[in-house]
Design an enzyme around this catalytic site. Structure first.
Site, PDB file in Angstrom:
ATOM      1  CB  THR A 194      -2.266  33.102   8.852  1.00 60.11           C
ATOM      2  OG1 THR A 194      -2.050  32.666  10.146  1.00 60.11           O
ATOM      3  CG2 THR A 194      -0.981  33.234   8.173  1.00 60.11           C
ATOM      4  CB  ALA A 254      -6.197  40.502  15.614  1.00 62.33           C
ATOM      5  CB  CYS A 256      -6.195  41.874   8.991  1.00 60.84           C
ATOM      6  SG  CYS A 256      -6.295  40.578   7.737  1.00 60.84           S
ATOM      7  CB  THR A 309      -5.425  38.726  11.402  1.00 58.35           C
ATOM      8  OG1 THR A 309      -4.744  38.667  10.149  1.00 58.35           O
ATOM      9  CG2 THR A 309      -4.418  38.541  12.523  1.00 58.35           C
TER      10      THR A 309
END
Length: 189
Positions: A18, A172, A175, A178
């Site tokens: 997250t 996103a 990572c 994510t």
């Protein structure tokens, strides 16, 4: 023969996931988060909701870390908000005190970003209650990427929601923990 590691050597599997970001700009505060939950190298869930309204809807929050732990902390924060209505900072400080001193709560592994119309805060299990300097703060595995992107965009003419969406999109892209399944909550400040 070279030493190697296996999942048996590594202990319990590590849950990852997250990115949570908050941006306060132009009379609005937005908290956004992605939907990915991973264990080890496997995506377990791609559409988890880690951002929600709290209390009577006048506080929004997002979490990074263990889901059950985060919901326990959200419940405790809601109880503190009932005790100290309209005083998010006071409720957060009281929760942080409990989190540090309560034997059960000390074991909880989560971080939270919460915001109301006046203030945005990050709460950690070490007792920190931090307010962002420039109205931008992020936590989680992709937090530094989202934070850097949001700081780069904060002085543009883009609104808070657009900055959150673009910044989480950048996180996103970088990572692996994510994704682009975003949940956003907005309050008018």
């Amino acid at each position: 023969m070279a030493p190697h590691s296996s999942s048996a050597d590594a202990g319990p599997p590590v849950w990852h996931g997250t990115t949570i970001l908050t941006v306060r700009k132009g009379g609005k505060v937005v908290i956004g988060g992605d939907g990915q939950v991973s264990i080890g190298q496997t995506v377990i869930k791609a559409n988890a909701k880690k951002v929600r309204k709290l209390g009577k809807g006048d506080v929004i929050g997002g979490f990074a870390g263990a889901t059950a732990d985060a919901f326990t902390l959200f419940e405790r924060l809601e109880a503190k908000l009932e005790q100290y209505p309209g005083q998010l900072t006071r409720a957060a400080v009281e929760l942080a005190k409990d989190w540090r001193t309560d034997r059960y709560l000390r074991r909880l592994e989560a971080m939270m970003i919460v915001a109301d119309k006046d203030v945005s805060l990050v709460l950690t299990g070490t007792g920190d209650v931090l307010e962002p300097e420039a109205g931008v703060m992020a936590i989680g595995s992709g937090g530094n990427y989202a934070l850097a992107a949001a700081r780069a965009l904060i002085d543009t003419d883009q609104d808070a929601e657009t900055i959150v969406r673009k910044s989480l999109g950048i996180a996103a892209d970088i990572c692996v923990y994510t994704n682009g399944n975003l949940t956003l909550e907005t309050l008018t400040a």
